[in-house]
Design a protein around this motif. Structure first.
Motif, PDB file in Angstrom:
ATOM      1  N   GLU A  45     -31.111  29.555  14.110  1.00 38.35           N
ATOM      2  CA  GLU A  45     -29.951  30.619  14.344  1.00 38.35           C
ATOM      3  C   GLU A  45     -30.359  31.642  13.776  1.00 38.35           C
ATOM      4  O   GLU A  45     -30.786  31.782  12.480  1.00 38.35           O
ATOM      5  CB  GLU A  45     -28.514  29.887  13.974  1.00 38.35           C
ATOM      6  CG  GLU A  45     -27.566  30.908  14.270  1.00 38.35           C
ATOM      7  CD  GLU A  45     -26.162  30.645  13.927  1.00 38.35           C
ATOM      8  OE1 GLU A  45     -25.204  31.480  13.736  1.00 38.35           O
ATOM      9  OE2 GLU A  45     -25.675  29.446  13.710  1.00 38.35           O
ATOM     10  N   CYS A  60     -24.116  40.097  14.811  1.00 34.84           N
ATOM     11  CA  CYS A  60     -24.462  39.091  16.163  1.00 34.84           C
ATOM     12  C   CYS A  60     -25.223  37.980  15.700  1.00 34.84           C
ATOM     13  O   CYS A  60     -25.995  38.114  14.566  1.00 34.84           O
ATOM     14  CB  CYS A  60     -24.755  39.912  17.186  1.00 34.84           C
ATOM     15  SG  CYS A  60     -26.388  40.346  17.116  1.00 34.84           S
ATOM     16  N   GLU A  62     -27.722  34.703  17.266  1.00 31.85           N
ATOM     17  CA  GLU A  62     -28.308  33.975  18.590  1.00 31.85           C
ATOM     18  C   GLU A  62     -28.670  32.451  18.260  1.00 31.85           C
ATOM     19  O   GLU A  62     -29.492  32.411  17.218  1.00 31.85           O
ATOM     20  CB  GLU A  62     -29.428  34.696  19.116  1.00 31.85           C
ATOM     21  CG  GLU A  62     -29.965  34.040  20.501  1.00 31.85           C
ATOM     22  CD  GLU A  62     -31.136  34.771  20.930  1.00 31.85           C
ATOM     23  OE1 GLU A  62     -32.027  34.161  21.609  1.00 31.85           O
ATOM     24  OE2 GLU A  62     -31.306  35.933  20.615  1.00 31.85           O
ATOM     25  N   LYS A  63     -28.224  31.588  18.982  1.00 32.28           N
ATOM     26  CA  LYS A  63     -28.832  30.252  18.771  1.00 32.28           C
ATOM     27  C   LYS A  63     -28.999  29.644  20.348  1.00 32.28           C
ATOM     28  O   LYS A  63     -28.190  29.709  21.041  1.00 32.28           O
ATOM     29  CB  LYS A  63     -27.654  29.342  17.932  1.00 32.28           C
ATOM     30  CG  LYS A  63     -28.081  27.967  17.604  1.00 32.28           C
ATOM     31  CD  LYS A  63     -27.021  27.295  16.612  1.00 32.28           C
ATOM     32  CE  LYS A  63     -27.621  25.878  16.407  1.00 32.28           C
ATOM     33  NZ  LYS A  63     -26.710  25.408  15.347  1.00 32.28           N
ATOM     34  N   GLU A  64     -29.985  29.030  20.302  1.00 33.05           N
ATOM     35  CA  GLU A  64     -30.498  28.437  21.617  1.00 33.05           C
ATOM     36  C   GLU A  64     -30.262  29.313  22.750  1.00 33.05           C
ATOM     37  O   GLU A  64     -29.610  29.047  23.804  1.00 33.05           O
ATOM     38  CB  GLU A  64     -29.885  27.259  21.752  1.00 33.05           C
ATOM     39  CG  GLU A  64     -30.059  26.211  20.839  1.00 33.05           C
ATOM     40  CD  GLU A  64     -29.287  24.936  20.937  1.00 33.05           C
ATOM     41  OE1 GLU A  64     -28.179  24.783  21.835  1.00 33.05           O
ATOM     42  OE2 GLU A  64     -29.378  23.988  20.238  1.00 33.05           O
ATOM     43  N   GLY A  65     -30.659  30.482  22.490  1.00 31.12           N
ATOM     44  CA  GLY A  65     -30.493  31.798  23.634  1.00 31.12           C
ATOM     45  C   GLY A  65     -29.299  32.313  23.974  1.00 31.12           C
ATOM     46  O   GLY A  65     -29.090  33.265  24.664  1.00 31.12           O
ATOM     47  N   LYS A  66     -28.206  31.908  23.238  1.00 34.97           N
ATOM     48  CA  LYS A  66     -26.643  32.415  23.408  1.00 34.97           C
ATOM     49  C   LYS A  66     -26.497  33.394  22.122  1.00 34.97           C
ATOM     50  O   LYS A  66     -26.477  33.237  20.935  1.00 34.97           O
ATOM     51  CB  LYS A  66     -26.088  31.168  23.338  1.00 34.97           C
ATOM     52  CG  LYS A  66     -24.277  31.902  23.661  1.00 34.97           C
ATOM     53  CD  LYS A  66     -23.343  30.335  23.585  1.00 34.97           C
ATOM     54  CE  LYS A  66     -22.132  30.881  23.961  1.00 34.97           C
ATOM     55  NZ  LYS A  66     -21.130  30.134  23.920  1.00 34.97           N
ATOM     56  N   ILE A  68     -23.753  35.759  20.099  1.00 35.50           N
ATOM     57  CA  ILE A  68     -22.404  35.562  19.866  1.00 35.50           C
ATOM     58  C   ILE A  68     -22.081  36.884  19.046  1.00 35.50           C
ATOM     59  O   ILE A  68     -22.747  37.209  18.147  1.00 35.50           O
ATOM     60  CB  ILE A  68     -22.228  34.441  18.811  1.00 35.50           C
ATOM     61  CG1 ILE A  68     -22.356  33.023  19.579  1.00 35.50           C
ATOM     62  CG2 ILE A  68     -20.600  34.495  18.280  1.00 35.50           C
ATOM     63  CD1 ILE A  68     -22.256  31.884  18.884  1.00 35.50           C
TER      64      ILE A  68
END
Length: 75
Positions: A45, A60, A62-66, A68
């Motif tokens: 992450e 923000c 990003e984890k596995e392309g998502k 937040i």
């Protein structure tokens, strides 16, 4: 973030800074067999934070392309 004022940070700038973090991490992985082996079965992450001097605010992640978003930034 490299910004000194959170009000000047936009989503576009934050995403660029997050990408720079990911690129730097990839360079570290590329030159370190130990790190590459360590993260092999793990999900990484990436986080961008704003340091205000006495602590930090999550911007923000990003984890596995998502992506937040943790703060509301201007477009």
């Amino acid at each position: 973030s490299t910004y000194n004022n959170l009000e000047n940070l936009t989503k576009q700038i934050a995403l660029k800074e997050l990408q720079e973090i990911k690129d730097l991490f990839q360079k570290m992985v590329d030159i370190s067999p130990e790190l590459k082996e360590f993260i092999e079965d793990k999900s990484v992450e990436f986080n961008l934070t704003f340091d205000y001097g006495q602590g930090a605010i999550g911007v923000c992640s990003e984890k596995e392309g998502k992506i937040i978003w943790e703060v509301n930034l201007a477009e």
